[in-house]
Design a protein around this motif. Structure first.
Motif, PDB file in Angstrom:
ATOM      1  N   PHE A   1      25.355  29.082  55.298  1.00  0.00           N
ATOM      2  CA  PHE A   1      25.287  28.418  53.997  1.00  0.00           C
ATOM      3  C   PHE A   1      23.985  28.693  53.251  1.00  0.00           C
ATOM      4  CE2 PHE A   1      28.405  25.947  56.428  1.00  0.00           C
ATOM      5  CZ  PHE A   1      29.489  26.096  55.590  1.00  0.00           C
ATOM      6  N   ASN A   2      23.547  29.945  53.324  1.00  0.00           N
ATOM      7  CA  ASN A   2      22.470  30.438  52.463  1.00  0.00           C
ATOM      8  C   ASN A   2      23.120  31.249  51.347  1.00  0.00           C
ATOM      9  OD1 ASN A   2      20.174  29.527  54.074  1.00  0.00           O
ATOM     10  ND2 ASN A   2      20.852  31.058  55.563  1.00  0.00           N
ATOM     11  N   LEU A   3      22.999  30.796  50.118  1.00  0.00           N
ATOM     12  CA  LEU A   3      23.645  31.464  48.990  1.00  0.00           C
ATOM     13  C   LEU A   3      22.900  32.759  48.669  1.00  0.00           C
ATOM     14  CD1 LEU A   3      26.046  30.877  47.096  1.00  0.00           C
ATOM     15  CD2 LEU A   3      24.381  30.028  45.433  1.00  0.00           C
ATOM     16  N   THR A   4      23.637  33.855  48.593  1.00  0.00           N
ATOM     17  CA  THR A   4      23.025  35.144  48.303  1.00  0.00           C
ATOM     18  C   THR A   4      23.965  35.980  47.442  1.00  0.00           C
ATOM     19  OG1 THR A   4      21.992  37.102  49.316  1.00  0.00           O
ATOM     20  CG2 THR A   4      23.962  36.229  50.382  1.00  0.00           C
ATOM     21  N   GLY A   5      23.465  37.105  46.930  1.00  0.00           N
ATOM     22  CA  GLY A   5      24.275  37.956  46.086  1.00  0.00           C
ATOM     23  C   GLY A   5      25.351  38.678  46.871  1.00  0.00           C
ATOM     24  N   TYR A   6      26.450  39.012  46.207  1.00  0.00           N
ATOM     25  CA  TYR A   6      27.553  39.723  46.848  1.00  0.00           C
ATOM     26  C   TYR A   6      27.745  41.063  46.130  1.00  0.00           C
ATOM     27  CZ  TYR A   6      32.348  40.516  48.577  1.00  0.00           C
ATOM     28  OH  TYR A   6      33.481  41.047  49.134  1.00  0.00           O
ATOM     29  N   ARG A   7      28.643  41.112  45.186  1.00  0.00           N
ATOM     30  CA  ARG A   7      28.730  42.288  44.324  1.00  0.00           C
ATOM     31  C   ARG A   7      27.623  42.197  43.275  1.00  0.00           C
ATOM     32  NH1 ARG A   7      35.238  41.537  43.786  1.00  0.00           N
ATOM     33  NH2 ARG A   7      35.769  42.348  45.858  1.00  0.00           N
ATOM     34  N   PRO A   8      27.403  43.247  42.497  1.00  0.00           N
ATOM     35  CA  PRO A   8      26.309  43.201  41.527  1.00  0.00           C
ATOM     36  C   PRO A   8      26.425  42.020  40.549  1.00  0.00           C
ATOM     37  CG  PRO A   8      27.099  45.446  41.770  1.00  0.00           C
ATOM     38  CD  PRO A   8      28.050  44.579  42.541  1.00  0.00           C
ATOM     39  N   ASN A   9      25.317  41.341  40.339  1.00  0.00           N
ATOM     40  CA  ASN A   9      25.216  40.322  39.298  1.00  0.00           C
ATOM     41  C   ASN A   9      24.515  40.973  38.110  1.00  0.00           C
ATOM     42  OD1 ASN A   9      25.890  37.404  40.475  1.00  0.00           O
ATOM     43  ND2 ASN A   9      24.916  38.599  42.099  1.00  0.00           N
ATOM     44  N   PHE A  10      25.125  40.905  36.938  1.00  0.00           N
ATOM     45  CA  PHE A  10      24.532  41.628  35.815  1.00  0.00           C
ATOM     46  C   PHE A  10      24.935  41.007  34.480  1.00  0.00           C
ATOM     47  CE2 PHE A  10      28.463  44.017  36.907  1.00  0.00           C
ATOM     48  CZ  PHE A  10      29.158  43.916  35.703  1.00  0.00           C
ATOM     49  N   VAL A  11      24.162  41.376  33.477  1.00  0.00           N
ATOM     50  CA  VAL A  11      24.460  41.074  32.078  1.00  0.00           C
ATOM     51  C   VAL A  11      24.320  42.379  31.305  1.00  0.00           C
ATOM     52  CG1 VAL A  11      23.775  39.811  30.022  1.00  0.00           C
ATOM     53  CG2 VAL A  11      23.617  38.700  32.253  1.00  0.00           C
ATOM     54  N   LEU A  12      25.408  42.771  30.633  1.00  0.00           N
ATOM     55  CA  LEU A  12      25.406  43.986  29.818  1.00  0.00           C
ATOM     56  C   LEU A  12      25.575  43.569  28.353  1.00  0.00           C
ATOM     57  CD1 LEU A  12      27.808  46.266  31.931  1.00  0.00           C
ATOM     58  CD2 LEU A  12      25.325  46.015  32.141  1.00  0.00           C
ATOM     59  N   PRO A  13      24.475  43.400  27.617  1.00  0.00           N
ATOM     60  CA  PRO A  13      24.600  43.019  26.201  1.00  0.00           C
ATOM     61  C   PRO A  13      25.382  44.042  25.387  1.00  0.00           C
ATOM     62  CG  PRO A  13      22.345  42.737  26.976  1.00  0.00           C
ATOM     63  CD  PRO A  13      23.078  43.498  28.042  1.00  0.00           C
ATOM     64  N   PHE A  14      25.294  45.305  25.824  1.00  0.00           N
ATOM     65  CA  PHE A  14      26.010  46.376  25.125  1.00  0.00           C
ATOM     66  C   PHE A  14      27.052  46.974  26.065  1.00  0.00           C
ATOM     67  CE2 PHE A  14      26.592  50.911  24.247  1.00  0.00           C
ATOM     68  CZ  PHE A  14      26.979  50.875  22.913  1.00  0.00           C
ATOM     69  N   HIS A  15      28.332  46.836  25.695  1.00  0.00           N
ATOM     70  CA  HIS A  15      29.435  47.428  26.458  1.00  0.00           C
ATOM     71  C   HIS A  15      30.452  47.950  25.452  1.00  0.00           C
ATOM     72  CE1 HIS A  15      33.364  47.443  28.526  1.00  0.00           C
ATOM     73  NE2 HIS A  15      32.676  47.748  29.603  1.00  0.00           N
TER      74      HIS A  15
ATOM     75  N   SER B   1      34.591  53.393  29.552  1.00  0.00           N
ATOM     76  CA  SER B   1      33.641  52.451  28.959  1.00  0.00           C
ATOM     77  C   SER B   1      32.236  52.710  29.476  1.00  0.00           C
ATOM     78  CB  SER B   1      34.051  51.003  29.276  1.00  0.00           C
ATOM     79  OG  SER B   1      34.014  50.762  30.661  1.00  0.00           O
ATOM     80  N   LEU B   2      31.274  52.273  28.677  1.00  0.00           N
ATOM     81  CA  LEU B   2      29.858  52.417  29.007  1.00  0.00           C
ATOM     82  C   LEU B   2      29.165  51.093  28.750  1.00  0.00           C
ATOM     83  CD1 LEU B   2      27.310  54.181  29.637  1.00  0.00           C
ATOM     84  CD2 LEU B   2      27.184  54.625  27.163  1.00  0.00           C
ATOM     85  N   GLY B   3      28.368  50.645  29.728  1.00  0.00           N
ATOM     86  CA  GLY B   3      27.616  49.407  29.577  1.00  0.00           C
ATOM     87  C   GLY B   3      26.154  49.609  29.926  1.00  0.00           C
ATOM     88  N   VAL B   4      25.260  48.923  29.201  1.00  0.00           N
ATOM     89  CA  VAL B   4      23.823  49.007  29.441  1.00  0.00           C
ATOM     90  C   VAL B   4      23.255  47.593  29.453  1.00  0.00           C
ATOM     91  CG1 VAL B   4      21.613  49.874  28.597  1.00  0.00           C
ATOM     92  CG2 VAL B   4      23.690  51.250  28.299  1.00  0.00           C
ATOM     93  N   GLY B   5      22.454  47.279  30.463  1.00  0.00           N
ATOM     94  CA  GLY B   5      21.880  45.931  30.531  1.00  0.00           C
ATOM     95  C   GLY B   5      20.989  45.761  31.733  1.00  0.00           C
ATOM     96  N   LEU B   6      21.051  44.571  32.360  1.00  0.00           N
ATOM     97  CA  LEU B   6      20.170  44.217  33.472  1.00  0.00           C
ATOM     98  C   LEU B   6      20.991  43.638  34.609  1.00  0.00           C
ATOM     99  CD1 LEU B   6      17.376  42.356  31.466  1.00  0.00           C
ATOM    100  CD2 LEU B   6      17.240  44.692  32.366  1.00  0.00           C
ATOM    101  N   SER B   7      20.576  43.957  35.828  1.00  0.00           N
ATOM    102  CA  SER B   7      21.162  43.322  37.006  1.00  0.00           C
ATOM    103  C   SER B   7      20.103  42.420  37.637  1.00  0.00           C
ATOM    104  CB  SER B   7      21.646  44.371  38.018  1.00  0.00           C
ATOM    105  OG  SER B   7      20.544  45.030  38.619  1.00  0.00           O
ATOM    106  N   PHE B   8      20.561  41.448  38.414  1.00  0.00           N
ATOM    107  CA  PHE B   8      19.643  40.477  39.010  1.00  0.00           C
ATOM    108  C   PHE B   8      20.245  39.943  40.300  1.00  0.00           C
ATOM    109  CE2 PHE B   8      22.473  38.419  36.062  1.00  0.00           C
ATOM    110  CZ  PHE B   8      22.925  37.288  36.743  1.00  0.00           C
ATOM    111  N   MET B   9      19.465  39.166  41.034  1.00  0.00           N
ATOM    112  CA  MET B   9      19.869  38.560  42.300  1.00  0.00           C
ATOM    113  C   MET B   9      20.479  39.576  43.235  1.00  0.00           C
ATOM    114  SD  MET B   9      22.079  35.126  43.098  1.00  0.00           S
ATOM    115  CE  MET B   9      22.090  34.441  44.775  1.00  0.00           C
ATOM    116  N   GLN B  10      19.621  40.511  43.687  1.00  0.00           N
ATOM    117  CA  GLN B  10      20.078  41.450  44.711  1.00  0.00           C
ATOM    118  C   GLN B  10      20.266  40.670  46.006  1.00  0.00           C
ATOM    119  OE1 GLN B  10      20.379  44.228  42.992  1.00  0.00           O
ATOM    120  NE2 GLN B  10      19.178  43.343  41.333  1.00  0.00           N
ATOM    121  N   PHE B  11      20.953  41.253  46.974  1.00  0.00           N
ATOM    122  CA  PHE B  11      21.234  40.514  48.199  1.00  0.00           C
ATOM    123  C   PHE B  11      19.966  40.232  48.958  1.00  0.00           C
ATOM    124  CE2 PHE B  11      20.994  44.809  49.858  1.00  0.00           C
ATOM    125  CZ  PHE B  11      20.472  44.656  51.128  1.00  0.00           C
TER     126      PHE B  11
END
Length: 366
Positions: A112-126, A356-366
């Motif tokens: 029960f330690n919460l961690t990243g799984y698949r990529p967490n990201f925000v792509l303002p431009f897609h 499609s093409l997306g550009v942004g930021l990823s966060f919370m790596q595992f």
């Protein structure tokens, strides 16, 4: 006498400045390392420092002639004195897959330690080559959607936690995962910036580490784990836009240096035709997945291939590149560029091909 007395006072002042006085037992009690805590108690009692005694009856600081000096267990050891293994970070495994799935004993972090799984990201431009303006399926009527724009935003949230540790096979664990992917028409003020599509996917995953004697593969590769999982994925829509599927999948992971390769084969749980929103799902989205990850340095490159195992005209390819925003924090926020081509970027678009093409930021790596 006055100069000698003044010198003595100055020496005492310097000694007290270098070694602050201890005021209470509470200050000693919060000190973690046992050696430092005992020294604190000795200072408080104004007695000579205690010498810890080993189980053999001899002072722990003594060593046989010719033997290497014992490692200091205190975290406050002198700068050039080696710390013992007990206080060193034993969490730095050379295996990326072991750190990710906590395969080896020294990588276990409990439950029960919460961690990243698949990529967490925000792509303002897609942006996409085509927008599916009339989603349909063999069992669902065609729906004419609003005049969505090709340029939008996308974000994904994906987490997991280990629910059970050391279950069944040796060092095997049960994980729970959840992923949400959303496409947001944030650049579409005419239609009040609606959410175009959101997919939800909960999973339960049983991960079995490969025994040491079975790991070696040709070419220097290492077989690190096998997994068996069950997942549900849906877009949360009502008919006729509802899309969903339940699947069990069998997967495995191998690695060689800074390259990892994971594979999955999907088995879709059958539904009655009257209840199936997308009966031809596997013919477009794919029955198998293969993902290659390469981390030659600060950057990371990932290539995902989905295949129907029947035709090269279906399935999809997804290429991702990330790089740290701050070089000293490689596991922090990272730049992300994502390129997708094929079917099924969303469940609603499972039978719709696009690039499609997306550009942004990823966060919370595992």
């Amino acid at each position: 006498m006055l100069p000698l007395g003044w010198a003595a006072l100055c020496w005492a002042g310097q000694a007290s400045a270098q070694e602050p006085a201890v005021k209470s037992l509470g200050e000693c009690a919060v000190i973690g390392p046992a050696a430092d805590r005992l020294l604190c108690y000795d200072k408080l009692a104004r007695r000579a420092p205690s010498t810890p005694v080993s189980l053999t009856g001899e002072p722990s600081g003594s060593a046989p002639v010719g033997a290497s000096p014992a490692a200091v267990t205190s975290l406050l050891a002198p700068k050039d004195t080696p710390a013992s293994a007990a206080v060193q970070d034993t969490h730095l495994s050379a295996s990326v897959l072991s750190r990710y799935w906590e395969l080896d004993g020294h990588d276990k972090r409990g439950t029960f330690n919460l961690t990243g799984y698949r990529p967490n990201f925000v792509l303002p431009f897609h942006t996409t080559s085509r927008i599916n303006r009339a989603p349909t399926s063999p069992t669902q009527a065609t729906v004419n959607v609003p005049a969505y724009r090709k340029v939008e935003s996308q974000f994904q949230l994906s987490f997991r936690t280990k629910a059970l540790q050391d279950v069944g096979f040796e060092d095997s664990d049960v994980w729970l995962g959840f992923t949400q992917q959303t496409f947001w028409q944030v650049w579409n003020p005419v239609d009040s910036k609606p959410f175009r599509n959101t997919d939800y996917e909960p999973e339960i995953i049983y991960v079995v580490p490969t025994p040491q004697s079975w790991r070696a593969l040709p070419g220097g590769w290492q077989w690190r784990f096998t997994q068996l999982a069950f997942a549900h994925q849906s877009n949360g829509q009502a008919d006729p836009l509802s899309r969903s599927w339940n699947r069990a999948y069998l997967g495995a992971g191998v690695e060689r240096g800074d390259v990892t390769l994971t594979s999955r084969i999907n088995y879709r749980v059958k539904e009655k035709l009257v209840d199936d929103n997308n009966p031809d799902f596997l013919d477009y989205r794919g029955r198998g997945e293969l993902q290659l990850d390469w981390s030659p340095g600060a950057s990371n490159v990932s290539l995902l291939y989905r295949s129907t195992l029947k035709s090269l005209n279906s399935g999809a390819l997804k290429l991702e590149w990330t790089h740290p925003v701050f070089r000293e924090q490689p596991n922090g926020v990272r730049y992300l560029v994502q390129l997708y081509h094929g079917y099924g970027e969303t469940l609603t678009d499972y039978n719709f091909r696009q690039t499609s093409l997306g550009v942004g930021l990823s966060f919370m790596q595992f």
